[in-house]
Design a protein around this motif. Structure first.
Motif, PDB file in Angstrom:
ATOM      1  N   GLY A 270       0.785  -1.222   0.000  1.00 50.15           N
ATOM      2  CA  GLY A 270       0.000   0.000   0.000  1.00 50.15           C
ATOM      3  C   GLY A 270       0.819   1.275   0.000  1.00 50.15           C
ATOM      4  O   GLY A 270       0.311   2.344  -0.308  1.00 50.15           O
ATOM      5  N   GLN A 271       2.104   1.170   0.326  1.00 50.73           N
ATOM      6  CA  GLN A 271       2.950   2.363   0.364  1.00 50.73           C
ATOM      7  C   GLN A 271       3.489   2.724  -1.012  1.00 50.73           C
ATOM      8  O   GLN A 271       4.089   3.781  -1.180  1.00 50.73           O
ATOM      9  N   PHE A 272       3.286   1.869  -2.012  1.00 50.97           N
ATOM     10  CA  PHE A 272       3.800   2.142  -3.351  1.00 50.97           C
ATOM     11  C   PHE A 272       2.978   3.230  -4.028  1.00 50.97           C
ATOM     12  O   PHE A 272       1.774   3.344  -3.810  1.00 50.97           O
ATOM     13  N   ASN A 273       3.624   3.981  -4.898  1.00 53.76           N
ATOM     14  CA  ASN A 273       2.893   4.997  -5.648  1.00 53.76           C
ATOM     15  C   ASN A 273       2.124   4.325  -6.791  1.00 53.76           C
ATOM     16  O   ASN A 273       2.258   3.128  -7.042  1.00 53.76           O
ATOM     17  N   GLU A 274       1.333   5.134  -7.483  1.00 53.55           N
ATOM     18  CA  GLU A 274       0.472   4.606  -8.543  1.00 53.55           C
ATOM     19  C   GLU A 274       1.265   3.889  -9.629  1.00 53.55           C
ATOM     20  O   GLU A 274       0.900   2.786 -10.056  1.00 53.55           O
ATOM     21  N   ALA A 275       2.366   4.478 -10.067  1.00 53.10           N
ATOM     22  CA  ALA A 275       3.158   3.858 -11.134  1.00 53.10           C
ATOM     23  C   ALA A 275       3.706   2.507 -10.691  1.00 53.10           C
ATOM     24  O   ALA A 275       3.681   1.538 -11.456  1.00 53.10           O
ATOM     25  N   ARG A 276       4.202   2.429  -9.470  1.00 59.17           N
ATOM     26  CA  ARG A 276       4.754   1.165  -8.969  1.00 59.17           C
ATOM     27  C   ARG A 276       3.669   0.106  -8.864  1.00 59.17           C
ATOM     28  O   ARG A 276       3.873  -1.049  -9.234  1.00 59.17           O
ATOM     29  N   LEU A 277       2.497   0.487  -8.357  1.00 56.32           N
ATOM     30  CA  LEU A 277       1.395  -0.471  -8.250  1.00 56.32           C
ATOM     31  C   LEU A 277       1.000  -1.003  -9.627  1.00 56.32           C
ATOM     32  O   LEU A 277       0.777  -2.207  -9.796  1.00 56.32           O
ATOM     33  N   LEU A 278       0.926  -0.106 -10.612  1.00 53.17           N
ATOM     34  CA  LEU A 278       0.555  -0.548 -11.957  1.00 53.17           C
ATOM     35  C   LEU A 278       1.640  -1.434 -12.557  1.00 53.17           C
ATOM     36  O   LEU A 278       1.332  -2.428 -13.229  1.00 53.17           O
ATOM     37  N   LEU A 279       2.898  -1.110 -12.320  1.00 52.15           N
ATOM     38  CA  LEU A 279       3.997  -1.958 -12.805  1.00 52.15           C
ATOM     39  C   LEU A 279       3.911  -3.346 -12.192  1.00 52.15           C
ATOM     40  O   LEU A 279       3.978  -4.354 -12.906  1.00 52.15           O
ATOM     41  N   LEU A 280       3.762  -3.418 -10.881  1.00 50.17           N
ATOM     42  CA  LEU A 280       3.698  -4.716 -10.216  1.00 50.17           C
ATOM     43  C   LEU A 280       2.471  -5.509 -10.671  1.00 50.17           C
ATOM     44  O   LEU A 280       2.559  -6.723 -10.887  1.00 50.17           O
ATOM     45  N   GLY A 281       1.340  -4.824 -10.826  1.00 49.98           N
ATOM     46  CA  GLY A 281       0.139  -5.499 -11.328  1.00 49.98           C
ATOM     47  C   GLY A 281       0.344  -6.046 -12.725  1.00 49.98           C
ATOM     48  O   GLY A 281      -0.059  -7.170 -13.048  1.00 49.98           O
ATOM     49  N   ALA A 282       0.997  -5.263 -13.585  1.00 49.67           N
ATOM     50  CA  ALA A 282       1.277  -5.711 -14.951  1.00 49.67           C
ATOM     51  C   ALA A 282       2.214  -6.904 -14.951  1.00 49.67           C
ATOM     52  O   ALA A 282       2.043  -7.849 -15.738  1.00 49.67           O
ATOM     53  N   LEU A 283       3.200  -6.900 -14.065  1.00 49.39           N
ATOM     54  CA  LEU A 283       4.125  -8.041 -13.995  1.00 49.39           C
ATOM     55  C   LEU A 283       3.420  -9.306 -13.499  1.00 49.39           C
ATOM     56  O   LEU A 283       3.717 -10.406 -13.984  1.00 49.39           O
ATOM     57  N   LEU A 284       2.497  -9.158 -12.556  1.00 42.91           N
ATOM     58  CA  LEU A 284       1.716 -10.324 -12.127  1.00 42.91           C
ATOM     59  C   LEU A 284       0.898 -10.878 -13.282  1.00 42.91           C
ATOM     60  O   LEU A 284       0.830 -12.104 -13.486  1.00 42.91           O
ATOM     61  N   LEU A 285       0.268  -9.995 -14.049  1.00 41.52           N
ATOM     62  CA  LEU A 285      -0.497 -10.445 -15.210  1.00 41.52           C
ATOM     63  C   LEU A 285       0.406 -11.110 -16.244  1.00 41.52           C
ATOM     64  O   LEU A 285       0.039 -12.138 -16.834  1.00 41.52           O
ATOM     65  N   ALA A 286       1.578 -10.541 -16.472  1.00 38.30           N
ATOM     66  CA  ALA A 286       2.512 -11.130 -17.432  1.00 38.30           C
ATOM     67  C   ALA A 286       2.931 -12.521 -16.978  1.00 38.30           C
ATOM     68  O   ALA A 286       3.074 -13.437 -17.795  1.00 38.30           O
ATOM     69  N   ASP A 287       3.114 -12.706 -15.671  1.00 39.25           N
ATOM     70  CA  ASP A 287       3.464 -14.028 -15.140  1.00 39.25           C
ATOM     71  C   ASP A 287       2.337 -15.022 -15.388  1.00 39.25           C
ATOM     72  O   ASP A 287       2.576 -16.168 -15.786  1.00 39.25           O
ATOM     73  N   GLU A 288       1.107 -14.584 -15.196  1.00 39.38           N
ATOM     74  CA  GLU A 288      -0.042 -15.457 -15.458  1.00 39.38           C
ATOM     75  C   GLU A 288      -0.135 -15.817 -16.940  1.00 39.38           C
ATOM     76  O   GLU A 288      -0.410 -16.971 -17.293  1.00 39.38           O
ATOM     77  N   VAL A 289       0.082 -14.837 -17.810  1.00 33.61           N
ATOM     78  CA  VAL A 289       0.049 -15.091 -19.255  1.00 33.61           C
ATOM     79  C   VAL A 289       1.128 -16.099 -19.627  1.00 33.61           C
ATOM     80  O   VAL A 289       0.889 -17.019 -20.420  1.00 33.61           O
ATOM     81  N   HIS A 290       2.303 -15.947 -19.051  1.00 38.00           N
ATOM     82  CA  HIS A 290       3.396 -16.884 -19.330  1.00 38.00           C
ATOM     83  C   HIS A 290       2.988 -18.305 -18.941  1.00 38.00           C
ATOM     84  O   HIS A 290       3.172 -19.250 -19.713  1.00 38.00           O
ATOM     85  N   ASP A 291       2.429 -18.448 -17.732  1.00 38.38           N
ATOM     86  CA  ASP A 291       1.992 -19.776 -17.282  1.00 38.38           C
ATOM     87  C   ASP A 291       0.944 -20.361 -18.229  1.00 38.38           C
ATOM     88  O   ASP A 291       0.970 -21.558 -18.538  1.00 38.38           O
ATOM     89  N   LEU A 292       0.019 -19.522 -18.696  1.00 38.67           N
ATOM     90  CA  LEU A 292      -1.004 -19.995 -19.624  1.00 38.67           C
ATOM     91  C   LEU A 292      -0.407 -20.404 -20.965  1.00 38.67           C
ATOM     92  O   LEU A 292      -0.828 -21.405 -21.564  1.00 38.67           O
ATOM     93  N   LYS A 293       0.589 -19.667 -21.445  1.00 37.40           N
ATOM     94  CA  LYS A 293       1.245 -20.024 -22.708  1.00 37.40           C
ATOM     95  C   LYS A 293       1.963 -21.359 -22.579  1.00 37.40           C
ATOM     96  O   LYS A 293       1.927 -22.181 -23.505  1.00 37.40           O
ATOM     97  N   VAL A 294       2.617 -21.571 -21.448  1.00 34.93           N
ATOM     98  CA  VAL A 294       3.302 -22.846 -21.219  1.00 34.93           C
ATOM     99  C   VAL A 294       2.280 -23.977 -21.198  1.00 34.93           C
ATOM    100  O   VAL A 294       2.479 -25.024 -21.834  1.00 34.93           O
ATOM    101  N   ALA A 295       1.181 -23.786 -20.477  1.00 36.01           N
ATOM    102  CA  ALA A 295       0.147 -24.815 -20.396  1.00 36.01           C
ATOM    103  C   ALA A 295      -0.455 -25.088 -21.777  1.00 36.01           C
ATOM    104  O   ALA A 295      -0.706 -26.246 -22.135  1.00 36.01           O
ATOM    105  N   LEU A 296      -0.687 -24.041 -22.566  1.00 31.27           N
ATOM    106  CA  LEU A 296      -1.230 -24.217 -23.910  1.00 31.27           C
ATOM    107  C   LEU A 296      -0.263 -25.000 -24.792  1.00 31.27           C
ATOM    108  O   LEU A 296      -0.665 -25.912 -25.519  1.00 31.27           O
TER     109      LEU A 296
END
Length: 110
Positions: A45-71
């Motif tokens: 919660g102490q992160f600024n908006e840009a950091r939160l969006l970056l971390l959220g995007a990286l979590l999504l990218a990790d999920e996409v990677h896992d889905l690509k591997v599974a596919l």
């Protein structure tokens, strides 16, 4: 051109899209907001908006990677492990968040 205002991490963002894609865009922003909320819940919660969006995007990218591997495994006829649905998911997210924070700190130094 369609226009919607989405809320992610408590911040409002006006976004343009193709006509008829407004609901889809709102749903996508909802997915990003889920990741940002999970980061905040893990103590981010102490992160600024840009950091939160970056971390959220990286979590999504990790999920996409896992889905690509599974596919790729499914297309190759290999068994695909079932999605994680146990208490270890929170631990995995915490480890991913720690890795992401390490990356973000490295970026801050450059």
């Amino acid at each position: 051109m369609g226009q919607v205002t989405v809320r992610v991490g408590g911040y409002s963002h006006p976004v343009s899209c193709e006509d008829g894609q407004e609901a889809h865009l709102v749903a996508l922003a909802g997915e990003v907001d889920k990741r940002v909320s999970s980061i905040k819940a893990m103590g981010g919660g102490q992160f600024n908006e840009a950091r939160l969006l970056l971390l959220g995007a990286l979590l999504l990218a990790d999920e996409v990677h896992d889905l690509k591997v599974a596919l790729a495994q499914a297309r190759a006829g290999q068994p695909v492990p079932p999605p994680a649905a146990d208490p270890r998911v929170a631990d995995r997210l915490a480890r991913i968040a720690d890795r992401i924070e390490g990356i973000a700190q490295t970026l801050d130094r450059t």
